[in-house]
Design a protein around this motif. Structure first.
Motif, PDB file in Angstrom:
ATOM      1  N   SER A 125       2.136 -33.990 -70.631  1.00 31.67           N
ATOM      2  CA  SER A 125       2.085 -33.829 -72.066  1.00 31.67           C
ATOM      3  C   SER A 125       1.850 -35.117 -72.822  1.00 31.67           C
ATOM      4  O   SER A 125       1.225 -35.118 -73.851  1.00 31.67           O
ATOM      5  CB  SER A 125       3.397 -33.205 -72.583  1.00 31.67           C
ATOM      6  OG  SER A 125       3.505 -31.888 -72.146  1.00 31.67           O
ATOM      7  N   VAL A 126       2.358 -36.205 -72.318  1.00 31.52           N
ATOM      8  CA  VAL A 126       2.205 -37.446 -73.073  1.00 31.52           C
ATOM      9  C   VAL A 126       1.252 -38.413 -72.437  1.00 31.52           C
ATOM     10  O   VAL A 126       0.969 -39.466 -72.961  1.00 31.52           O
ATOM     11  CB  VAL A 126       3.575 -38.142 -73.289  1.00 31.52           C
ATOM     12  CG1 VAL A 126       4.449 -37.307 -74.156  1.00 31.52           C
ATOM     13  CG2 VAL A 126       4.251 -38.457 -71.960  1.00 31.52           C
ATOM     14  N   GLY A 127       0.711 -38.084 -71.278  1.00 29.26           N
ATOM     15  CA  GLY A 127      -0.326 -38.914 -70.709  1.00 29.26           C
ATOM     16  C   GLY A 127       0.160 -40.227 -70.171  1.00 29.26           C
ATOM     17  O   GLY A 127      -0.605 -41.119 -69.888  1.00 29.26           O
ATOM     18  N   GLN A 128       1.471 -40.390 -69.998  1.00 30.25           N
ATOM     19  CA  GLN A 128       1.993 -41.615 -69.434  1.00 30.25           C
ATOM     20  C   GLN A 128       2.232 -41.420 -67.949  1.00 30.25           C
ATOM     21  O   GLN A 128       2.238 -40.316 -67.439  1.00 30.25           O
ATOM     22  CB  GLN A 128       3.292 -42.013 -70.132  1.00 30.25           C
ATOM     23  CG  GLN A 128       3.089 -42.345 -71.606  1.00 30.25           C
ATOM     24  CD  GLN A 128       4.393 -42.720 -72.264  1.00 30.25           C
ATOM     25  OE1 GLN A 128       5.455 -42.535 -71.708  1.00 30.25           O
ATOM     26  NE2 GLN A 128       4.307 -43.256 -73.459  1.00 30.25           N
ATOM     27  N   LEU A 129       2.449 -42.511 -67.253  1.00 34.34           N
ATOM     28  CA  LEU A 129       2.649 -42.437 -65.822  1.00 34.34           C
ATOM     29  C   LEU A 129       4.103 -42.628 -65.484  1.00 34.34           C
ATOM     30  O   LEU A 129       4.821 -43.396 -66.103  1.00 34.34           O
ATOM     31  CB  LEU A 129       1.827 -43.503 -65.109  1.00 34.34           C
ATOM     32  CG  LEU A 129       0.313 -43.302 -65.197  1.00 34.34           C
ATOM     33  CD1 LEU A 129      -0.377 -44.346 -64.371  1.00 34.34           C
ATOM     34  CD2 LEU A 129      -0.065 -41.927 -64.716  1.00 34.34           C
ATOM     35  N   SER A 130       4.559 -41.951 -64.480  1.00 32.52           N
ATOM     36  CA  SER A 130       5.916 -42.143 -63.975  1.00 32.52           C
ATOM     37  C   SER A 130       5.880 -42.118 -62.463  1.00 32.52           C
ATOM     38  O   SER A 130       4.868 -41.795 -61.852  1.00 32.52           O
ATOM     39  CB  SER A 130       6.852 -41.051 -64.507  1.00 32.52           C
ATOM     40  OG  SER A 130       6.373 -39.777 -64.114  1.00 32.52           O
ATOM     41  N   LEU A 131       7.003 -42.464 -61.859  1.00 34.88           N
ATOM     42  CA  LEU A 131       7.066 -42.501 -60.406  1.00 34.88           C
ATOM     43  C   LEU A 131       7.545 -41.166 -59.863  1.00 34.88           C
ATOM     44  O   LEU A 131       8.475 -40.560 -60.369  1.00 34.88           O
ATOM     45  CB  LEU A 131       8.029 -43.608 -59.963  1.00 34.88           C
ATOM     46  CG  LEU A 131       7.577 -45.028 -60.306  1.00 34.88           C
ATOM     47  CD1 LEU A 131       8.646 -46.004 -59.860  1.00 34.88           C
ATOM     48  CD2 LEU A 131       6.269 -45.337 -59.643  1.00 34.88           C
ATOM     49  N   THR A 132       6.919 -40.715 -58.844  1.00 39.54           N
ATOM     50  CA  THR A 132       7.304 -39.466 -58.215  1.00 39.54           C
ATOM     51  C   THR A 132       6.912 -39.512 -56.759  1.00 39.54           C
ATOM     52  O   THR A 132       6.133 -40.362 -56.337  1.00 39.54           O
ATOM     53  CB  THR A 132       6.618 -38.272 -58.916  1.00 39.54           C
ATOM     54  OG1 THR A 132       7.020 -37.068 -58.270  1.00 39.54           O
ATOM     55  CG2 THR A 132       5.102 -38.377 -58.850  1.00 39.54           C
ATOM     56  N   SER A 133       7.446 -38.594 -55.978  1.00 34.11           N
ATOM     57  CA  SER A 133       7.109 -38.585 -54.563  1.00 34.11           C
ATOM     58  C   SER A 133       5.787 -37.888 -54.301  1.00 34.11           C
ATOM     59  O   SER A 133       5.224 -37.996 -53.221  1.00 34.11           O
ATOM     60  CB  SER A 133       8.223 -37.871 -53.775  1.00 34.11           C
ATOM     61  OG  SER A 133       8.384 -36.555 -54.277  1.00 34.11           O
ATOM     62  N   GLN A 134       5.291 -37.142 -55.292  1.00 32.13           N
ATOM     63  CA  GLN A 134       4.013 -36.453 -55.135  1.00 32.13           C
ATOM     64  C   GLN A 134       3.189 -36.617 -56.404  1.00 32.13           C
ATOM     65  O   GLN A 134       3.723 -36.709 -57.507  1.00 32.13           O
ATOM     66  CB  GLN A 134       4.245 -34.948 -54.894  1.00 32.13           C
ATOM     67  CG  GLN A 134       4.987 -34.653 -53.611  1.00 32.13           C
ATOM     68  CD  GLN A 134       5.190 -33.173 -53.434  1.00 32.13           C
ATOM     69  OE1 GLN A 134       4.734 -32.374 -54.238  1.00 32.13           O
ATOM     70  NE2 GLN A 134       5.866 -32.789 -52.374  1.00 32.13           N
ATOM     71  N   PRO A 135       1.875 -36.633 -56.294  1.00 29.30           N
ATOM     72  CA  PRO A 135       1.051 -36.688 -57.505  1.00 29.30           C
ATOM     73  C   PRO A 135       1.232 -35.418 -58.321  1.00 29.30           C
ATOM     74  O   PRO A 135       1.434 -34.350 -57.787  1.00 29.30           O
ATOM     75  CB  PRO A 135      -0.369 -36.816 -56.956  1.00 29.30           C
ATOM     76  CG  PRO A 135      -0.308 -36.303 -55.563  1.00 29.30           C
ATOM     77  CD  PRO A 135       1.074 -36.574 -55.067  1.00 29.30           C
ATOM     78  N   ASN A 136       1.188 -35.540 -59.644  1.00 26.26           N
ATOM     79  CA  ASN A 136       1.417 -34.389 -60.520  1.00 26.26           C
ATOM     80  C   ASN A 136       0.557 -34.551 -61.764  1.00 26.26           C
ATOM     81  O   ASN A 136      -0.389 -35.297 -61.773  1.00 26.26           O
ATOM     82  CB  ASN A 136       2.918 -34.319 -60.878  1.00 26.26           C
ATOM     83  CG  ASN A 136       3.354 -32.910 -61.170  1.00 26.26           C
ATOM     84  OD1 ASN A 136       2.608 -32.118 -61.737  1.00 26.26           O
ATOM     85  ND2 ASN A 136       4.576 -32.579 -60.780  1.00 26.26           N
ATOM     86  N   GLY A 137       0.916 -33.868 -62.852  1.00 22.56           N
ATOM     87  CA  GLY A 137       0.190 -33.979 -64.108  1.00 22.56           C
ATOM     88  C   GLY A 137      -1.006 -33.059 -64.180  1.00 22.56           C
ATOM     89  O   GLY A 137      -1.986 -33.361 -64.850  1.00 22.56           O
ATOM     90  N   GLN A 138      -0.949 -31.908 -63.496  1.00 23.02           N
ATOM     91  CA  GLN A 138      -2.095 -31.014 -63.454  1.00 23.02           C
ATOM     92  C   GLN A 138      -2.443 -30.451 -64.829  1.00 23.02           C
ATOM     93  O   GLN A 138      -3.620 -30.307 -65.169  1.00 23.02           O
ATOM     94  CB  GLN A 138      -1.838 -29.848 -62.487  1.00 23.02           C
ATOM     95  CG  GLN A 138      -1.763 -30.265 -61.035  1.00 23.02           C
ATOM     96  CD  GLN A 138      -0.338 -30.589 -60.606  1.00 23.02           C
ATOM     97  OE1 GLN A 138       0.528 -30.763 -61.457  1.00 23.02           O
ATOM     98  NE2 GLN A 138      -0.102 -30.694 -59.312  1.00 23.02           N
ATOM     99  N   ALA A 139      -1.415 -30.170 -65.648  1.00 24.64           N
ATOM    100  CA  ALA A 139      -1.673 -29.567 -66.953  1.00 24.64           C
ATOM    101  C   ALA A 139      -2.437 -30.535 -67.857  1.00 24.64           C
ATOM    102  O   ALA A 139      -3.403 -30.153 -68.517  1.00 24.64           O
ATOM    103  CB  ALA A 139      -0.360 -29.142 -67.612  1.00 24.64           C
ATOM    104  N   PHE A 140      -1.981 -31.772 -67.874  1.00 26.62           N
ATOM    105  CA  PHE A 140      -2.671 -32.779 -68.678  1.00 26.62           C
ATOM    106  C   PHE A 140      -4.106 -32.953 -68.200  1.00 26.62           C
ATOM    107  O   PHE A 140      -5.047 -32.971 -68.993  1.00 26.62           O
ATOM    108  CB  PHE A 140      -1.923 -34.116 -68.598  1.00 26.62           C
ATOM    109  CG  PHE A 140      -2.529 -35.210 -69.427  1.00 26.62           C
ATOM    110  CD1 PHE A 140      -2.137 -35.412 -70.737  1.00 26.62           C
ATOM    111  CD2 PHE A 140      -3.496 -36.050 -68.896  1.00 26.62           C
ATOM    112  CE1 PHE A 140      -2.685 -36.420 -71.518  1.00 26.62           C
ATOM    113  CE2 PHE A 140      -4.065 -37.054 -69.656  1.00 26.62           C
ATOM    114  CZ  PHE A 140      -3.660 -37.242 -70.975  1.00 26.62           C
ATOM    115  N   GLN A 141      -4.279 -33.071 -66.895  1.00 24.27           N
ATOM    116  CA  GLN A 141      -5.612 -33.277 -66.338  1.00 24.27           C
ATOM    117  C   GLN A 141      -6.499 -32.070 -66.586  1.00 24.27           C
ATOM    118  O   GLN A 141      -7.698 -32.202 -66.870  1.00 24.27           O
ATOM    119  CB  GLN A 141      -5.519 -33.564 -64.839  1.00 24.27           C
ATOM    120  CG  GLN A 141      -6.837 -34.008 -64.215  1.00 24.27           C
ATOM    121  CD  GLN A 141      -7.357 -35.300 -64.830  1.00 24.27           C
ATOM    122  OE1 GLN A 141      -6.609 -36.244 -65.016  1.00 24.27           O
ATOM    123  NE2 GLN A 141      -8.646 -35.321 -65.154  1.00 24.27           N
TER     124      GLN A 141
END
Length: 978
Positions: A125-141
């Motif tokens: 939603s905000v287009g920022q990056l965070s740390l996670t164990s898996q890539p995510n952000g499908q909705a934004f993309q």
């Protein structure tokens, strides 16, 4: 010098276009990328607080690089905006620096994974990056991809992006905008305009014209302005216009926006789907709120407290539910709860949040009660007052820290401190606290801004207590109606409107009004009765108006503490200030006043006096004597400033003026050892005649941007006489930038100014038109001083020094250079120094290992650039050299005897060096054994005889073929449109 200035003016546009095509486009792209990158870094830094040391080590280097590139860009942008360099290579240096930053930022942005399975995730939603164990952000993309597909579809003319306030619409649109800047389809015609809630046709037309860099030739007639905008858009043929934050339907025809032109694209963001439909958007994309789990993850990440207890986590979930999945609300609320440990305080905060949401039912947007609660949790009255003051600026207005802190001090929003510097430090601390609370944001260029929703919340608060009327940046043509000027108003901001006059008889009854801001209006006349019922006014800002004279009623504002009239270029007179005993701040710079206002001597509480008025005839003797509390004094360079009066200003901390002589400078330096030291200064030393010469030749004040301004310009013609005094010539120990111009320097610079040896902060030094100067420093077999001169110097410019024999003069054979001398030097320019025969010897090359730009021109007796003093013909290395320029050196026969290793070289410019037979640049070999040019080399500019270039010998027989595609002959052949 005049010939050089004329030549530079003719060729500079071509050179800049050649060296860095699309400079403005690249700057905008880089600014946005760095903003995104900084957001990513902040997220990562927060996440890593809870990660193991191993993970922190893996991304620490990346994080440091992000911080460094952000700081470098901020400095670059300030230099680029203020730069008026007359040497082409200095402009080229800026272009080269920009290209390098783009490369580094691209690398940092694209690096999405780290060792150990750590990924950078795009928050959907905000287009920022965070740390996670898996890539995510499908909705934004997915949203991004949908928008991009629509933009590339010839059948789609308009696109709508909608969603709740604070959900991330603007961030998504910004990402699209950034990518469009690198998309050749639209030929660089990509424009961003913020619309906002209080929109008008006139305001929007003005903002679009600014984005297009169009000056209206039709006055204020909206129909004619629309026609002119339409014609300008038609010239672009293919363009994208992004309108951010649209609240209601906009009639594109009335504005002047082509609605169905082939190749044109309109993108809008709005909180309303209906607005998207009313704007006939072909494709409409909704930006959804976060899911419950993602909202909780974002809240806990922002909270930054490790793994909370079960009780605290349950309260967090309830708070998160109140935020409705809105990232802005989640981040702001979590920031307000950082550091809270006690469970009772958590429960109390939850109850307070519930009451805030219920009690603010009149707020239209769900996020505002959350933001309001975060504001109330600030607690500290000072923080609240400073935060609310920021709402007086127009929406999306970038305000500087320095300006804001100055206003905080004036408005007495902070605690009083013993010194101006202490108050400035307090101001920075308050701004940092507001940023940590996510109530202020930082722009990539170092300025600050308010999110439009945060500003909206602040304005809602100030409709009650304190009572503000904020109508800033709305292009109003008239004052608000008289009924809006209520008696309980505390502050009024009408900044940046189009108010040209105040109707006769207008006299708002506002006895409690303390602050009135009319800055940035084309206001010409104020009726005398306007201020008569504002008896409590303490701050009046009329700066950047077209006011010609002030009403006499200002003389009766006896509680006035601040009067700002800066950049009122048509103001010629000011009424008597005799009654204004409380005045602490008076700003008259860049006005046309010719005399000091009557009653100035009565302003005994004055702390800030700025009189940079270039028509001011004189400052009456004794005026400064009576202003004992002055902390900041700015006077024009054409006026004599009696050192006796300046010495008596014991509280002085900021000084901008001209002193008559070096003797006066010595007196000032000695006096400040006893009194408070100056922490900012811009001092010219010399006679008025020399100052006029400086104005004729152009500004040489090349302040070291990025740090406090500590600049000294010495143009005193009798410097040699003053050096006969028993006291040595002195310089401030903390000086950053130093310029000598026709000052009478002779012999050795360090002999004339021995305190330069201990000036550890000096970053830039320019010496010009000094007929008797022979060298910069003298080298003896046994150096008596333990000081390391020029250890921090980054720029050295030597111009028109006919007797200069070199940087160094040896008093003993092979005397060493003190370790560290010139070790930070990045730029060395030697221009028209007729007797110099070498730049420096091969034995001292290691002292110049940070050199990035070497420019030598017009030195008639120059024989060798790097002297082979050891007769070894050894190879030399310049590991950071980017620009190498040799021009008009008729006697030079050699650059250096051995090979020259410069892997970082980017640009070479050669001309008027026909006696050089060999160019020693070493060319590397690729893995397959093929010869290659240095990896970063982008161009070789050759002026003059093409046959000379063809005859040059190289360390490699095939060098010319390898380099041929990089060579450009004759400056006139350059295409400025490239």
């Amino acid at each position: 010098m005049d010939k050089l200035l004329e030549f530079g003016a003719q060729i500079l546009p071509n050179v800049v276009a050649w060296l860095c095509p699309n400079l403005e486009k690249k700057t905008v792209t880089l600014r946005r990328d760095i903003r995104l990158l900084t957001n990513r870094k902040d997220d990562i830094d927060e996440e890593l607080q809870n990660a193991g040391k191993k993970l922190r080590r893996e991304v620490e280097h990346w994080s440091n690089r992000v911080e460094n590139i952000k700081n470098e860009f901020e400095t670059w942008e300030q230099v680029q905006q203020s730069s008026r360099f007359y040497h082409v290579f200095k402009r080229q240096k800026l272009a080269e620096q920009l290209e390098r930053m783009i490369e580094e930022v691209t690398e940092l942005v694209e690096r999405r994974d780290f060792p150990g399975g750590l990924f950078l995730e795009v928050n959907e939603s905000v287009g920022q990056l965070s740390l996670t164990s898996q890539p995510n952000g499908q909705a934004f993309q997915q949203n991004f991809d949908d928008i991009w597909t629509s933009l590339m579809d010839a059948n789609v003319v308009s696109i709508g992006i909608y969603g709740m306030g604070g959900v991330g619409k603007t961030t998504l649109a910004m990402r699209v905008h950034d990518k469009l800047l690198n998309e050749p389809t639209f030929s660089d015609h990509v424009y961003w305009v913020t619309v906002s809630q209080e929109f008008s046709i006139y305001k929007l037309q003005t903002d679009i014209a600014q984005a297009l860099k169009l000056n209206f030739s039709c006055g204020s007639d909206e129909k004619k302005r629309a026609a002119q905008l339409f014609q300008e858009f038609q010239k672009k043929k293919r363009f994208v216009l992004i309108l951010d934050d649209v609240w209601k339907r906009i009639d594109a025809e009335k504005i002047g926006i082509p609605s169905k032109m082939d190749g044109s694209k309109l993108v809008i963001t709005s909180r309303s789907e209906e607005v998207c439909h009313l704007m006939c958007c072909k494709n409409i994309i909704k930006v959804n709120t976060l899911s419950e789990q993602k909202a909780l993850d974002l809240f806990l990440k922002t909270l930054d407290c490790g793994e909370p207890s079960l009780e605290v986590k349950e309260i967090c979930k309830k708070m998160v539910n109140r935020c409705g999945g809105l990232p802005l609300a989640l981040i702001t609320l979590a920031a307000s709860m950082r550091g809270v440990i006690d469970i009772h305080e958590w429960n109390d905060a939850l109850e307070g949040l519930k009451e805030s949401c219920l009690g603010r039912a009149d707020m239209k947007d769900e996020v505002l009660p959350i933001l309001s609660y975060s504001y109330h949790r600030l607690g500290d009255k000072r923080l609240k007052g400073c935060f609310l003051y920021c709402s007086l600026y127009p929406e999306d207005f970038p305000f500087s820290r320095v300006e804001l802190i100055g206003h905080f001090i004036l408005e007495e929003l902070m605690e009083r401190r013993l010194s101006r510097q202490a108050e400035v430090n307090q101001g920075h601390a308050i701004l940092n606290q507001l940023m940590r609370a996510c109530l202020l944001e930082s722009n990539s260029n170092g300025t600050l801004k308010m999110h439009d929703l945060v500003r909206e919340m602040a304005i809602v608060i100030t409709k009650d207590n304190p009572r503000y009327m904020v109508k800033a940046g709305l292009y109003l043509k008239e004052l608000p109606e008289e009924q809006e000027w209520t008696e309980d108003l505390d502050k009024v901001s009408l900044m940046r409107n189009s108010i040209e006059k105040i109707s006769p008889g207008t006299s708002p009854k506002c006895p409690s009004l303390s602050t009135l801001i009319l800055r940035g209006n084309p206001l010409r006349l104020i009726p005398d009765c306007f201020f008569t019922q504002m008896c409590g006014l303490r701050t009046l800002d009329l700066s950047e108006t077209k006011i010609e004279s002030l009403p006499n009623s200002i003389s009766d504002l006896e509680k006035l503490e601040a009067l700002s009239l800066t950049h009122c270029s048509e103001l010629v007179s000011v009424p008597s200030l005799e009654k204004l005993k409380e005045l602490r701040y008076l700003e008259l710079s860049f006005t046309s006043v010719e005399e000091v206002p009557q009653g100035m001597e009565s302003l005994t509480n004055l702390k800030h006096l700025s009189l940079l008025c270039y028509r001011l005839k004189m400052i009456p003797t004794g005026t400064l004597d009576r202003l004992a509390h002055l902390q900041q004094l700015e006077l024009p360079c054409h006026l004599d400033v009696p050192i006796e009066e300046v010495e008596k200003l014991k509280q002085l901390e900021v000084l901008n003026c001209r002193l008559n002589s070096v003797r006066d400078l010595n007196r000032l330096i000695n006096s400040r050892r006893i009194d408070k030291p100056l922490y900012l200064y811009n001092i010219t030393v010399g006679s008025q005649e020399k100052d006029k010469l400086r104005e004729r030749r152009g500004p040489y004040n090349f302040l070291y941007i990025g740090e406090p301004n500590k600049f000294l310009y010495i143009g005193e013609k009798d410097l040699m006489e003053s050096s006969l005094d028993t006291d040595k010539n002195m310089l401030p120990q903390d000086i950053l930038s130093l310029c000598f111009h026709s000052s009478g320097l002779s012999g050795c610079l360090l002999d004339e100014f021995p305190t330069l040896s201990s000036a550890r902060d000096l970053k830039a030094c320019e010496i010009m038109v000094e007929d008797k100067l022979e060298c910069i420093m003298r080298l003896e077999e046994e150096q008596q001083s333990r000081e390391v001169p020029f250890q921090s110097l980054e720029r050295l410019d030597l111009t028109e020094l006919p007797n200069l024999i070199g940087l160094f003069k040896w008093e003993a054979v092979a005397a060493p250079l003190p370790p560290g001398t010139f070790s930070c030097l990045q730029s060395l320019c030697i221009y028209e120094c007729g007797k110099i025969k070498k730049v420096f010897p091969q034995s001292l090359v290691h002292n110049f290992h940070n050199l990035e730009y070497l420019y030598v021109e017009g030195c008639a007796q120059m024989e060798e650039i790097i002297e082979d003093d050891k007769n070894e013909g050894a190879d030399i290395t310049f590991p950071r050299l980017k620009g190498f320029y040799l021009m008009d050196l008729p006697q030079v026969k050699s650059i250096c005897k051995g090979k020259m290793f410069c892997d970082s070289i980017r640009h070479i410019a050669l001309g008027g060096i026909k006696n050089i037979k060999e160019f020693p640049l070493y060319l590397p070999l690729l893995d397959d054994g093929q010869l290659s040019h240095p990896p970063r080399l982008a161009s070789i500019y050759v002026t003059g005889d093409k046959e000379w270039w063809e005859s040059l010998e190289w360390p490699h027989h095939n060098a010319k073929n390898v380099l041929q595609h990089l060579v450009k002959f004759e400056l006139d052949d350059l295409d400025a449109s490239e």
